[in-house]
Design a protein around this motif. Structure first.
Motif, PDB file in Angstrom:
ATOM      1  N   ILE A  15       0.827  -1.199   0.000  1.00 21.92           N
ATOM      2  CA  ILE A  15       0.000   0.000   0.000  1.00 21.92           C
ATOM      3  C   ILE A  15       0.869   1.259   0.000  1.00 21.92           C
ATOM      4  N   ASP A  16       0.509   2.192  -0.849  1.00 20.09           N
ATOM      5  CA  ASP A  16       1.187   3.502  -0.910  1.00 20.09           C
ATOM      6  C   ASP A  16       2.551   3.504  -1.585  1.00 20.09           C
ATOM      7  N   HIS A  17       2.950   2.405  -2.148  1.00 19.78           N
ATOM      8  CA  HIS A  17       4.245   2.419  -2.835  1.00 19.78           C
ATOM      9  C   HIS A  17       4.161   3.013  -4.244  1.00 19.78           C
ATOM     10  N   GLY A  18       2.907   3.363  -4.643  1.00 18.54           N
ATOM     11  CA  GLY A  18       2.775   4.128  -5.887  1.00 18.54           C
ATOM     12  C   GLY A  18       2.218   3.340  -7.060  1.00 18.54           C
ATOM     13  N   LYS A  19       1.545   2.243  -6.757  1.00 15.76           N
ATOM     14  CA  LYS A  19       1.002   1.396  -7.805  1.00 15.76           C
ATOM     15  C   LYS A  19       0.029   2.158  -8.714  1.00 15.76           C
ATOM     16  N   SER A  20      -0.948   2.816  -8.104  1.00 17.69           N
ATOM     17  CA  SER A  20      -1.946   3.506  -8.927  1.00 17.69           C
ATOM     18  C   SER A  20      -1.331   4.665  -9.702  1.00 17.69           C
ATOM     19  N   THR A  21      -0.398   5.378  -9.075  1.00 14.93           N
ATOM     20  CA  THR A  21       0.244   6.498  -9.751  1.00 14.93           C
ATOM     21  C   THR A  21       1.016   6.006 -10.968  1.00 14.93           C
ATOM     22  N   GLY A  53      -6.937   5.757  -0.126  1.00 13.05           N
ATOM     23  CA  GLY A  53      -5.770   5.387  -0.910  1.00 13.05           C
ATOM     24  C   GLY A  53      -5.594   3.892  -1.014  1.00 13.05           C
ATOM     25  N   THR A  55      -6.927   0.221  -2.954  1.00 10.26           N
ATOM     26  CA  THR A  55      -7.647  -0.313  -4.090  1.00 10.26           C
ATOM     27  C   THR A  55      -8.425  -1.522  -3.620  1.00 10.26           C
ATOM     28  N   ASN A 133      10.469   2.649  -7.240  1.00  9.76           N
ATOM     29  CA  ASN A 133       9.682   3.859  -7.472  1.00  9.76           C
ATOM     30  C   ASN A 133      10.080   4.989  -6.516  1.00  9.76           C
ATOM     31  N   LYS A 134       9.625   6.175  -6.843  1.00  8.63           N
ATOM     32  CA  LYS A 134       9.810   7.386  -6.025  1.00  8.63           C
ATOM     33  C   LYS A 134      11.273   7.803  -5.915  1.00  8.63           C
ATOM     34  N   ASP A 136      12.558  10.236  -7.113  1.00 12.12           N
ATOM     35  CA  ASP A 136      12.665  11.696  -6.987  1.00 12.12           C
ATOM     36  C   ASP A 136      12.731  12.139  -5.529  1.00 12.12           C
ATOM     37  N   LEU A 137      12.350  11.268  -4.618  1.00 12.51           N
ATOM     38  CA  LEU A 137      12.366  11.661  -3.203  1.00 12.51           C
ATOM     39  C   LEU A 137      13.807  11.727  -2.697  1.00 12.51           C
ATOM     40  N   SER A 164      10.324   7.300 -11.358  1.00 11.94           N
ATOM     41  CA  SER A 164       9.496   8.193 -10.565  1.00 11.94           C
ATOM     42  C   SER A 164       8.144   8.278 -11.259  1.00 11.94           C
ATOM     43  N   LYS A 166       5.878   9.909 -10.290  1.00  7.56           N
ATOM     44  CA  LYS A 166       5.437  11.289 -10.155  1.00  7.56           C
ATOM     45  C   LYS A 166       5.937  12.141 -11.318  1.00  7.56           C
TER      46      LYS A 166
HETATM   47  P1  GTP Z   1      -2.848   1.388  -3.166  1.00 11.83           P
HETATM   48  O1  GTP Z   1      -3.618   1.507  -4.439  1.00 11.83           O
HETATM   49  O2  GTP Z   1      -3.629   1.802  -1.991  1.00 11.83           O
HETATM   50  O3  GTP Z   1      -2.198   0.049  -2.985  1.00 11.83           O
HETATM   51  O4  GTP Z   1      -1.676   2.459  -3.172  1.00 11.83           O
HETATM   52  P2  GTP Z   1      -0.740   2.695  -4.356  1.00 11.83           P
HETATM   53  O5  GTP Z   1       0.391   1.742  -4.255  1.00 11.83           O
HETATM   54  O6  GTP Z   1      -1.539   2.721  -5.591  1.00 11.83           O
HETATM   55  O7  GTP Z   1      -0.155   4.125  -4.095  1.00 11.83           O
HETATM   56  P3  GTP Z   1      -0.502   5.483  -4.853  1.00 11.83           P
HETATM   57  O8  GTP Z   1      -0.264   5.400  -6.316  1.00 11.83           O
HETATM   58  O9  GTP Z   1      -1.843   5.932  -4.408  1.00 11.83           O
HETATM   59  O10 GTP Z   1       0.644   6.385  -4.256  1.00 11.83           O
HETATM   60  C1  GTP Z   1       0.769   6.589  -2.879  1.00 11.83           C
HETATM   61  C2  GTP Z   1       1.371   7.961  -2.631  1.00 11.83           C
HETATM   62  O11 GTP Z   1       2.697   8.031  -3.147  1.00 11.83           O
HETATM   63  C3  GTP Z   1       0.601   9.074  -3.308  1.00 11.83           C
HETATM   64  O12 GTP Z   1       0.564  10.165  -2.438  1.00 11.83           O
HETATM   65  C4  GTP Z   1       1.432   9.373  -4.554  1.00 11.83           C
HETATM   66  O13 GTP Z   1       1.281  10.708  -4.958  1.00 11.83           O
HETATM   67  C5  GTP Z   1       2.825   9.102  -4.056  1.00 11.83           C
HETATM   68  N1  GTP Z   1       3.735   8.693  -5.136  1.00 11.83           N
HETATM   69  C6  GTP Z   1       3.550   7.700  -6.041  1.00 11.83           C
HETATM   70  N2  GTP Z   1       4.599   7.611  -6.872  1.00 11.83           N
HETATM   71  C7  GTP Z   1       5.485   8.572  -6.498  1.00 11.83           C
HETATM   72  C8  GTP Z   1       6.781   8.980  -6.952  1.00 11.83           C
HETATM   73  O14 GTP Z   1       7.358   8.459  -7.896  1.00 11.83           O
HETATM   74  N3  GTP Z   1       7.375   9.994  -6.280  1.00 11.83           N
HETATM   75  C9  GTP Z   1       6.781  10.607  -5.224  1.00 11.83           C
HETATM   76  N4  GTP Z   1       7.442  11.602  -4.636  1.00 11.83           N
HETATM   77  N5  GTP Z   1       5.583  10.255  -4.773  1.00 11.83           N
HETATM   78  C10 GTP Z   1       4.938   9.251  -5.383  1.00 11.83           C
END
Ligand code: GTP
Length: 597
Positions: A15-21, A53, A55, A133-134, A136-137, A164, A166
């Motif tokens: 969760i929150d590792h950025g899958k949906s993004t 946040g 899925t 992922n991420k 850029d952080l 990234s 993002k």
């Molecule tokens: P679930 O669908 O709940 O499993 O979460 P998820 O894995 O889809 O995560 P989601 O895409 O919602 O991203 C979680 C958070 O990380 C959000 O606030 C995004 O904006 C942020 N995020 C995702 N990818 C990146 C990235 O490459 N860089 C940064 N800085 N933030 C990111």
């Protein structure tokens, strides 16, 4: 589409590792949606999903990608739900694909759900493409996480792609890796139809929409399909794909993922994992591993205002239209009146339904303590499945009781190890494994589910300051020394507060509840004993002392309208009181007492 040019993949991540993004980025790069349409994350469409946040329903999108080799590929992307409660949905979506895109947050590293999901993918021989992922952080450490993926998961991460989601860095490389590393699907268009029912949901315009993955044969409009688990037959009236908008197509062939509608009335008539074939020319055998979804956690839902009972019934029916994995039946309680006994896939699932009832249907509900499913072996040799502690048979007729156990994986920074170990031990846990990857510890524990459904997640989060991640699998039923703990107010048992607990925990739980109720029940003109008992034996007791002086004596003067207002308020309050052995228990006391768990 040509088989060689199809790639089906699932995105798996904690969760929150950025899958949906990342999914959104891939869609955008393939020109599926304009920037404006992208504004809202398309995959997580439900409001609660977006807010929390998470899925819940696996979604899928078909992309067209013109690769560096000049060929155009069809990429079918499946989003998988990230949470443990929906593990079965994850396994189905994985089985509809040939490969997985593993997304790991380069600032956080591997977490419990990363592991659980990636092992499922490896088990079914998926090609796994790891993505860091991420990047850029400022806190991102892609090299360290790359090594961690190798150490902890045990897969080659030398070609893990730094990304990234993002900013878009690395997204092109991800698309290329999907095309070059994942195998094309196999299948034969000339064989009888064999397709997997991956998911289904209710669409207000189209009725039940079924997401399918075709293995062999071809699915066409007009064909009469048959669902092999139930034997139900329906003529297919629509065939389409998600691009990500619903788009009609002529047919779906081997390797393809898309949707059909077939005049199916309820989502409950479709079983995730079932095999769909052609009625006229069925395939020889169904796909392996189908199992109907099963409720793991049960609780009672009662309207706070009895007048809302019908509204609650309607609302539950409406929710079930879209979520066949929860069940409900009417139940009545002396303490709480008429309501429903509901079954859920897990605690998060319960919370989601509760929240939707509150938010979308405006219902104020009382939830009884969640209970797992116990197997009660009786002295007459029969077996009873117990969903509700209030229904427990007389102890003299019970030979023994079995409870479900889970295998939990917990990952955490090692400075919190001590408190997490203590938590697991307090919950009757059995340690199976403790390993380290850098300064993160990975714990494997066997735990009784009954100890986890209470407040385990919350406790785990608080003792680890939010840094522990958790995942579990149901393991088996084991015999346990379980007893029914009853709560008596003024010598009357309160059915809504009864629960099954391990004998060793009975006293602590009982004392906690009694103390809590003591503070919650207003004093009366007489003494009120509050007791926790196992059978006839009292294990904890508190007493609410009698009121001594006339409290109204403190009231003086004041204007009439204020007094009348107070009286009206009091009247409304009284309506919400439940009478127990002449003791009035305010509704709020029930709620607070039940919340404690
Ligand atoms: P679930 O669908 O709940 O499993 O979460 P998820 O894995 O889809 O995560 P989601 O895409 O919602 O991203 C979680 C958070 O990380 C959000 O606030 C995004 O904006 C942020 N995020 C995702 N990818 C990146 C990235 O490459 N860089 C940064 N800085 N933030 C990111």
């Amino acid at each position: 589409a040509k088989l060689e040019n199809i790639r089906n993949f699932a995105i798996i991540a904690h969760i929150d590792h950025g899958k949906s993004t990342l999914a959104d980025r891939l869609i955008q790069d393939c020109g599926g949606l304009t920037n404006r349409e992208m504004k809202q994350q398309v995959l997580d469409s439900m409001e609660i999903e977006r807010e929390r946040g998470i899925t819940i329903k696996a979604q899928t999108v078909r992309l067209e990608y013109k690769a560096d080799d000049g060929e155009t590929y069809i990429l079918n992307l499946m989003d998988t739900p990230g949470h443990v409660d929906f593990a079965y949905e994850v396994s189905r979506s994985l089985k509809a694909c040939e490969g997985s895109l593993l997304v790991v947050d380069a600032s956080q590293g591997v977490e419990a759900q990363t592991l659980a999901n990636v092992y499922q993918a490896i088990d079914i021989d998926h090609e796994v493409v790891p993505v860091l992922n991420k990047i850029d952080l400022p806190a991102a450490e892609p090299e360290r996480i790359r090594r961690q993926i190798e150490d902890v998961i045990g897969i080659d991460a030398s070609e893990a792609i730094p990304v990234s989601a993002k900013t878009g860095v690395g997204v092109h490389e991800v698309l290329e890796a999907l095309v070059t590393k994942l195998p094309a699907p196999k299948g034969d268009a000339n064989k009888p139809l064999k397709a997997m029912l991956v998911d289904s949901w209710y669409d207000p315009y189209l009725g039940v929409v079924v997401l399918v993955r075709v293995m062999d044969g071809v699915m066409k409009k007009g064909m009469v399909m048959k669902m092999m688990a139930t034997g139900a037959e329906h003529p297919i009236d629509r065939v389409g794909i998600f691009s990500p908008k619903k788009t009609p197509v002529e047919s779906l062939g081997p390797g393809e993922i898309g949707f059909i509608t077939a005049g199916i009335k309820e989502v409950a008539d479709t079983n995730v994992g079932d095999t769909i074939t052609e009625a006229k020319k069925p395939c020889a055998e169904a796909l392996a591993g189908f199992k109907p979804s099963q409720s793991v956690v049960f609780c009672g839902l009662f309207p706070a205002d009895a007048a809302d009972f019908e509204h609650l019934r309607d609302s539950l029916h409406k929710l079930r239209l879209n979520d066949a994995s929860f069940e409900f039946e009417a139940e009545s309680s002396a303490a709480l009146g008429f309501g429903f006994r509901c079954g859920f896939l897990g605690m998060l699932h319960l919370e989601i339904i509760q929240e939707r009832l509150y938010r979308e249907f405006n219902l104020d509900l009382i939830t009884t303590s969640p209970s797992v499913v116990y197997k009660v072996h009786k002295t007459d040799g029969t077996l009873e499945e117990l969903h509700n502690p209030a229904d427990m048979p007389d102890p003299v007729r019970i030979a023994h009781i079995e409870e479900p156990w889970i295998e939990a994986t917990i990952m955490l920074p090692d400075e919190h190890l001590g408190s997490v170990l203590k938590l697991c031990e307090d919950r009757r846990g059995i340690q199976k494994q403790l390993t380290y990857a850098g300064n993160r510890a990975m714990l494997i524990y066997e735990l009784p589910l009954n100890e986890v459904v209470y407040d385990f997640y919350d406790r785990l989060k608080s003792v680890s300051r939010g840094y522990a991640s958790f995942d579990y699998q149901l393991k088996e039923y084991r015999q346990g020394d379980l007893v029914k703990l009853s709560i008596l107010v003024n010598a009357e048992p309160v059915d809504a507060l009864a629960m099954l607990v391990h004998r060793s925990q009975a006293e602590t739980r009982g004392r906690g509840l009694c103390e809590r109720l003591k503070d919650l029940i207003p004093r009366q003109m007489f003494k009120i004993p509050i007791q926790a008992a196992i059978g006839g034996k009292v294990v904890a007791r508190e007493t609410i002392s009698a009121l001594r002086k006339d409290v109204t004596a403190k009231c003086y003067g004041g204007d009439v309208s204020r007094k009348r207002k107070l009286l009206e308020k009091q009247k409304a309050g009284k309506k919400r009181m439940r009478t127990y052995g002449k003791v009035e228990i305010p509704h709020d006391a029930f709620i607070a007492a039940l919340k404690m768990n």
